[in-house]
Design an enzyme around this catalytic site. Structure first.
Site, PDB file in Angstrom:
ATOM      1  N   ASP A 111      57.478   6.859  27.198  1.00  0.00           N
ATOM      2  CA  ASP A 111      57.604   7.164  28.526  1.00  0.00           C
ATOM      3  C   ASP A 111      58.803   8.056  28.802  1.00  0.00           C
ATOM      4  O   ASP A 111      58.804   8.637  29.893  1.00  0.00           O
ATOM      5  CB  ASP A 111      57.613   5.914  29.314  1.00  0.00           C
ATOM      6  CG  ASP A 111      56.314   5.182  29.378  1.00  0.00           C
ATOM      7  OD1 ASP A 111      56.394   3.997  29.007  1.00  0.00           O
ATOM      8  OD2 ASP A 111      55.342   5.725  29.811  1.00  0.00           O
ATOM      9  N   ASP A 143      36.285  10.224  15.861  1.00  0.00           N
ATOM     10  CA  ASP A 143      37.140  11.360  15.513  1.00  0.00           C
ATOM     11  C   ASP A 143      37.541  11.282  14.049  1.00  0.00           C
ATOM     12  O   ASP A 143      36.802  10.718  13.225  1.00  0.00           O
ATOM     13  CB  ASP A 143      38.370  11.364  16.432  1.00  0.00           C
ATOM     14  CG  ASP A 143      38.786  12.770  16.827  1.00  0.00           C
ATOM     15  OD1 ASP A 143      39.294  13.495  15.948  1.00  0.00           O
ATOM     16  OD2 ASP A 143      38.600  13.140  17.996  1.00  0.00           O
ATOM     17  N   ASP A 165      33.815   7.726   4.732  1.00  0.00           N
ATOM     18  CA  ASP A 165      33.960   7.091   3.420  1.00  0.00           C
ATOM     19  C   ASP A 165      33.127   5.823   3.272  1.00  0.00           C
ATOM     20  O   ASP A 165      33.040   5.268   2.179  1.00  0.00           O
ATOM     21  CB  ASP A 165      35.432   6.736   3.169  1.00  0.00           C
ATOM     22  CG  ASP A 165      36.308   7.969   3.039  1.00  0.00           C
ATOM     23  OD1 ASP A 165      35.870   8.927   2.385  1.00  0.00           O
ATOM     24  OD2 ASP A 165      37.413   7.974   3.606  1.00  0.00           O
ATOM     25  N   HIS A 176      44.041  14.865  14.574  1.00  0.00           N
ATOM     26  CA  HIS A 176      43.329  15.099  15.825  1.00  0.00           C
ATOM     27  C   HIS A 176      42.969  13.797  16.528  1.00  0.00           C
ATOM     28  O   HIS A 176      43.173  13.642  17.738  1.00  0.00           O
ATOM     29  CB  HIS A 176      42.064  15.918  15.538  1.00  0.00           C
ATOM     30  CG  HIS A 176      41.284  16.282  16.768  1.00  0.00           C
ATOM     31  ND1 HIS A 176      40.156  15.596  17.160  1.00  0.00           N
ATOM     32  CD2 HIS A 176      41.461  17.260  17.693  1.00  0.00           C
ATOM     33  CE1 HIS A 176      39.673  16.143  18.263  1.00  0.00           C
ATOM     34  NE2 HIS A 176      40.439  17.158  18.611  1.00  0.00           N
ATOM     35  N   ALA A 277      21.509  20.515  31.256  1.00  0.00           N
ATOM     36  CA  ALA A 277      22.178  19.339  31.817  1.00  0.00           C
ATOM     37  C   ALA A 277      21.622  18.085  31.160  1.00  0.00           C
ATOM     38  O   ALA A 277      20.433  18.000  30.857  1.00  0.00           O
ATOM     39  CB  ALA A 277      21.973  19.296  33.326  1.00  0.00           C
ATOM     40  N   SER A 328      39.215  18.774  23.990  1.00  0.00           N
ATOM     41  CA  SER A 328      39.418  17.541  23.231  1.00  0.00           C
ATOM     42  C   SER A 328      40.255  16.537  24.002  1.00  0.00           C
ATOM     43  O   SER A 328      40.179  15.335  23.751  1.00  0.00           O
ATOM     44  CB  SER A 328      40.138  17.830  21.910  1.00  0.00           C
ATOM     45  OG  SER A 328      39.244  18.122  20.870  1.00  0.00           O
TER      46      SER A 328
END
Length: 587
Positions: A111, A143, A165, A176, A277, A328
């Site tokens: 923060d 991700d 894996d 990421h 859409a 992202s």
């Protein structure tokens, strides 16, 4: 298709990756597909043997995606995946067939940091936090993994899975995923690091990508079905191109059928990719501090919302923090807002949460939905307030449903394609097709498509009825369609061979919500005389005649833990076979 994370393609991306000690992955080619792999979904009710037979023509072996009706088909060496996909896409007994595309993450990174987090003030996060901070809601992050040891993320973590894996190691192989997770639900009010939109929500890491953050449509779909079966209410996918996949859309609808919502990045090519859409996902474009679409954010008819995506301070793999940019980060910010709404009003169905999210957004472009901002830029304060004020769900309107084909009076033989149209004021949860009172298939994703093996009944007049259900339990049945079954008749023979019985769904593993239990049976004397029964923990749940039988099992009415499902098939000569599977009910 191979997927890439949603990052603007700029020098800043490579520089930011370098600051994280990461190498920039290669750009995905426009035609970048997994070799010898096709993704398919059979029509509901298609006998397991028939499905295997149509794949065997191409040497294909099918792998089921969790408890969904999606399959990865692996092809042998020397077989063209494109040629097979084109043939399967035209097959009348399949809902769709598509190549498995490689995709990239949708980010371009650059923060105690709260003062730098402009996006929180823009969406009114502090006002929303007075009402909800997301406690009790799980957000699945599909991700490159998540650094679960990061001090701002560790308190938020729940168990996940690694589809790259095939194990439980969900540590971040790229960086990421950690940044995306922090944008959604880094721990708030802990006097450290950054604040996030939903600082008390849970984070479920689902690794779908390699060390360069590349993923595939197949790993995304597997991740969605796994997250749905393990209690996630929100799923975030910060990858380019997912809104263009039928496989991902079906997996997203699977999570929606269990009360969840799926948020995806619009992508960072600065173009309109031409996607239609979608009602399966919530695609999000990116805005800057001036409340305008960034130059690199994609746009188009598929965009449902916009959210801040430029210069977003968040968590880094290894314990640090930095500013990242890309759709992202617009998508997990939106996912965090949804978590706030769900935590405030857990009684509201996901469809109501979604409609309130759209209605409360700040309309930045043309009035109403537009191709730049969708319904508008997400507004956390207004969205949570709208959820708090919403009246308790009271949907009493039943769906409308009709059998589009075949038509009454038609003569049919062999395996017949049955198409059903269904709509609802909120949303159709599932459609069941019955023949002579026996349910032969259940489909939970539009277009509602079935396969009926007419050899499983005797020749003559047969009645078909489709029944549609919505999430509130309202139901409606179609008009009866009567057809004449006219299959060739062969002379009877002495039968001493038991039928072959398969439990098509579910497979061993975790289940939740309403589960489609499907059995398939075949016999050397034909399917017309087969009777099937489905048992749950030894108690008869459904019975019927023919090659297929389905039953909608509401797991909310049973205790948590292990349960045994059993299918029994008996042919006309009295020969019997059975098969069982153990599943674990979770909430």
């Amino acid at each position: 298709m191979r997927l890439l994370p949603c990052l603007p393609r700029a020098v800043a991306a490579a520089a930011a990756l370098a600051t994280l000690g990461l190498a920039a992955g290669p750009a995905a080619a426009a035609d970048d597909w997994a070799a010898r792999r096709v993704l398919v979904s059979p029509r509901a009710g298609l006998p397991a043997g028939d499905f295997r037979a149509l794949l065997a023509v191409h040497g294909g072996q099918a792998r089921k995606m969790g408890q969904s009706e999606l399959y990865v088909v692996d092809l042998p060496a020397g077989v063209s995946e494109r040629a097979v996909q084109q043939r399967l896409a035209r097959h009348r007994l399949l809902k769709f067939a598509e190549l498995d595309r490689r995709i990239a993450p949708a980010y371009a990174v650059n923060d105690p940091y709260l003062g730098s987090e402009w996006h929180l003030a823009t969406i009114g996060a502090s006002a929303a936090w007075d009402l909800s901070q997301g406690a009790g809601v799980t957000i699945a992050i599909l991700d490159s993994g998540v650094d679960g040891s990061h001090p701002d993320l560790a308190p938020r973590m729940v168990a996940g899975w690694n589809f790259y894996d095939g194990n439980a190691d969900t540590s971040d192989a790229n960086g990421h995923g950690t940044a995306v997770a922090g944008a959604a639900a880094a721990t708030s009010d802990n006097a450290a690091g950054v604040a996030a939109v939903a600082g008390k929500a849970n984070l479920m890491p689902v690794r779908i990508a390699d060390a360069n953050a590349y993923a595939y449509w197949s790993t995304v779909a597997q991740g969605l079905t796994w997250a749905a079966d393990h209690g996630a209410r929100v799923a975030n996918i910060s990858y380019n191109g997912v809104a263009g996949s039928s496989t991902v859309a079906n997996a997203a609808n699977y999570l929606r059928s269990k009360g969840g919502l799926v948020v995806v990045a619009a992508g960072n090519d600065g173009t309109d990719p031409g996607f239609a859409a979608t009602t399966a996902m919530i695609p999000v474009s990116a805005t800057n501090s001036a409340d305008q679409r960034t130059s690199w954010s994609n746009y188009g008819a598929f965009v449902a919302l916009a959210a801040p995506g430029e210069g977003i301070w968040t968590t880094n793999r290894g314990g640090g923090y930095s500013a990242w940019s890309g759709t992202s980060f617009a998508s997990p910010i939106t996912a965090g807002v949804i978590a706030l709404m769900m935590a405030k009003r857990p009684d509201l169905p996901n469809t109501t949460i979604e409609s309130l999210l759209y209605a409360s957004a700040k309309d930045l472009g043309a009035a109403g939905r537009d191709t730049t901002y969708g319904w508008g830029r997400v507004d956390a304060a207004a969205a949570v307030a709208a959820a708090a004020a919403a009246a308790p769900a009271a949907d009493t309107t039943p769906p409308t449903v009709a059998i589009a084909s075949p038509a009454s009076g038609n003569s049919v033989a062999g395996t017949v394609s049955v198409d059903v149209s269904a709509s609802d004021n909120v949303g159709v949860a599932r459609v069941e097709l019955s023949v002579g009172g026996s349910t032969i298939g259940i489909d939970s994703a539009a277009p509602f498509a079935f396969a009926w093996d007419t050899t499983s009944v005797a020749n003559g007049s047969r009645s078909l009825v489709a029944t549609a259900y919505d999430a509130a339990g309202n139901r409606a049945s179609s008009a009866v369609v009567t057809v004449n079954v006219a299959n060739p008749v062969s002379a009877p023979a002495t039968d001493t061979t038991a039928p072959k019985v398969a439990l098509v769904n579910p497979v061993a593993g975790s289940v939740s919500g309403t589960v489609t239990v499907s059995a398939s049976a075949s016999d050397d004397s034909g399917a017309a005389g087969i009777r099937q029964q489905l048992y749950v923990d030894g108690k008869l749940a459904a019975s019927g005649s023919g090659a297929t039988l389905s039953y909608a099992w509401n797991t909310k009415r049973v205790k948590l833990g292990s349960h045994v499902l059993k299918a029994v098939g008996t042919d006309a000569a009295g020969n019997t076979a059975s098969v069982s599977v153990s599943v674990t009910v979770v909430r």
